[in-house]
Design a protein around this motif. Structure first.
Motif, PDB file in Angstrom:
ATOM      1  N   HIS A 197       0.835  -1.211   0.000  1.00  0.00           N
ATOM      2  CA  HIS A 197       0.000   0.000   0.000  1.00  0.00           C
ATOM      3  C   HIS A 197       0.868   1.258   0.000  1.00  0.00           C
ATOM      4  CE1 HIS A 197      -3.934  -2.003   0.791  1.00  0.00           C
ATOM      5  NE2 HIS A 197      -3.117  -2.963   1.185  1.00  0.00           N
TER       6      HIS A 197
ATOM      7  N   CYS B 192      -2.432  -8.424   4.270  1.00  0.00           N
ATOM      8  CA  CYS B 192      -3.748  -8.283   3.653  1.00  0.00           C
ATOM      9  C   CYS B 192      -4.099  -9.536   2.865  1.00  0.00           C
ATOM     10  CB  CYS B 192      -3.740  -7.091   2.715  1.00  0.00           C
ATOM     11  SG  CYS B 192      -3.084  -5.607   3.447  1.00  0.00           S
TER      12      CYS B 192
ATOM     13  N   HIS C   3      -3.969  -8.537  -3.299  1.00  0.00           N
ATOM     14  CA  HIS C   3      -2.981  -7.629  -3.903  1.00  0.00           C
ATOM     15  C   HIS C   3      -2.698  -8.003  -5.358  1.00  0.00           C
ATOM     16  CE1 HIS C   3      -1.228  -6.235   0.234  1.00  0.00           C
ATOM     17  NE2 HIS C   3      -2.458  -5.849   0.015  1.00  0.00           N
TER      18      HIS C   3
ATOM     19  N   HIS D 238     -11.123  -4.712  -0.894  1.00  0.00           N
ATOM     20  CA  HIS D 238     -10.009  -5.230  -0.095  1.00  0.00           C
ATOM     21  C   HIS D 238     -10.026  -4.608   1.307  1.00  0.00           C
ATOM     22  CE1 HIS D 238      -6.115  -6.439   1.181  1.00  0.00           C
ATOM     23  NE2 HIS D 238      -5.512  -5.293   0.928  1.00  0.00           N
TER      24      HIS D 238
HETATM   25 ZN   LIG Z   1      -3.527  -4.915   1.379  1.00  0.00          ZN
END
Ligand SMILES: [Zn+2]
Length: 249
Positions: free
Chosen positions: A154, A195, A200, A222
């Protein structure tokens, strides 16, 4: 480094004792960065008491050097400073947790748009490398690296846009997300350990294709999914009516 992740109701109050570093000139930025790293790695749990003397010893600096770092962390809502009670790692409540995700949805949507306007090929390659490294870390059971790399994905998008202000805000929000997940994530918190590479990769595929609307949807989904994995205890949600609770029978 003690395991401070077991902090919870009824357990002993944790305190953070950083490993003693060899005496050398350590910058305020380095002290700050080590704190943030410990948060991102889930080594420093919400509510942990931060004792200035111990921190000063650990970093080989005076207490006066520790205070501005704690103030900086407090400014980013990562630490709470209470007069006469000292500093603690922040423990975001349910409302704060939701705010963090709402802010991330807004900011990361814009960052994603900016990223895709530039579509820098080199940056796409960096993101691929980031996901590969996260996957490799998971496979070898290196949970701390996996957590860090999932956040890096991110932050890499943010850095690539060159938007310093949004990138800084996101950096603090990613650190706060780490606290939220430690406080409210599922017990095994697999999502907290990052995550998930799958989300991703799907996002990166859409970015690579230049599918702007799809990428924005995937980013929002997400973040929704991570927020949806949180379990807020009833205790924190329901106001306790003390007079009713202790009413004579
Ligand atoms: Zn993520």
């Amino acid at each position: 480094m003690p395991d401070v992740t077991a902090y919870g109701p009824g357990s002993a109050e944790p305190s953070f004792e950083a490993e003693t570093l060899p005496l050398r000139a350590v910058s305020d930025d380095e002290i700050y960065r080590r704190f943030v790293d410990a948060l991102l790695d889930h080594r420093l749990a919400p509510g942990t008491k931060l004792i200035e003397d111990q921190l000063a010893q650990a970093f080989g600096v005076s207490r006066t050097r520790i205070r501005p770092v704690l103030a900086r962390l407090a400014g980013e809502q990562l630490v709470t400073l209470t007069p006469n009670r000292g500093a603690r790692v922040a423990r975001p409540d349910a409302a704060e947790a939701r705010e963090v995700f709402e802010a991330r949805r807004l900011i990361e949507s814009r960052l994603l748009e900016l990223f895709m306007e530039k579509s820098p090929t080199r940056c796409l390659a960096d993101l691929t490398a980031c996901i590969d490294a996260e996957e490799a870390a998971r496979e070898r059971g290196d949970r701390q690296s996996a957590i860090r790399l999932s956040g890096d994905f991110h932050l890499s998008i943010a850095r690539a846009t060159g938007h310093e202000t949004l990138a800084r805000i996101l950096s603090a929000l990613v650190s706060r997300t780490s606290l939220v997940l430690m406080a409210w994530g599922p017990p095994q918190h697999v999502p907290a350990a990052g995550c998930g590479c799958h989300a991703h990769r799907a996002l990166l595929d859409a970015m690579r294709l230049g599918a702007r609307a799809q990428a924005l949807n995937l980013m929002r989904e997400h973040l929704d999914e991570i927020e949806g994995s949180l379990h807020f205890c009833d205790v924190s949600e329901k106001p306790v009516r003390l007079r009713e609770l202790f009413r004579p029978r």
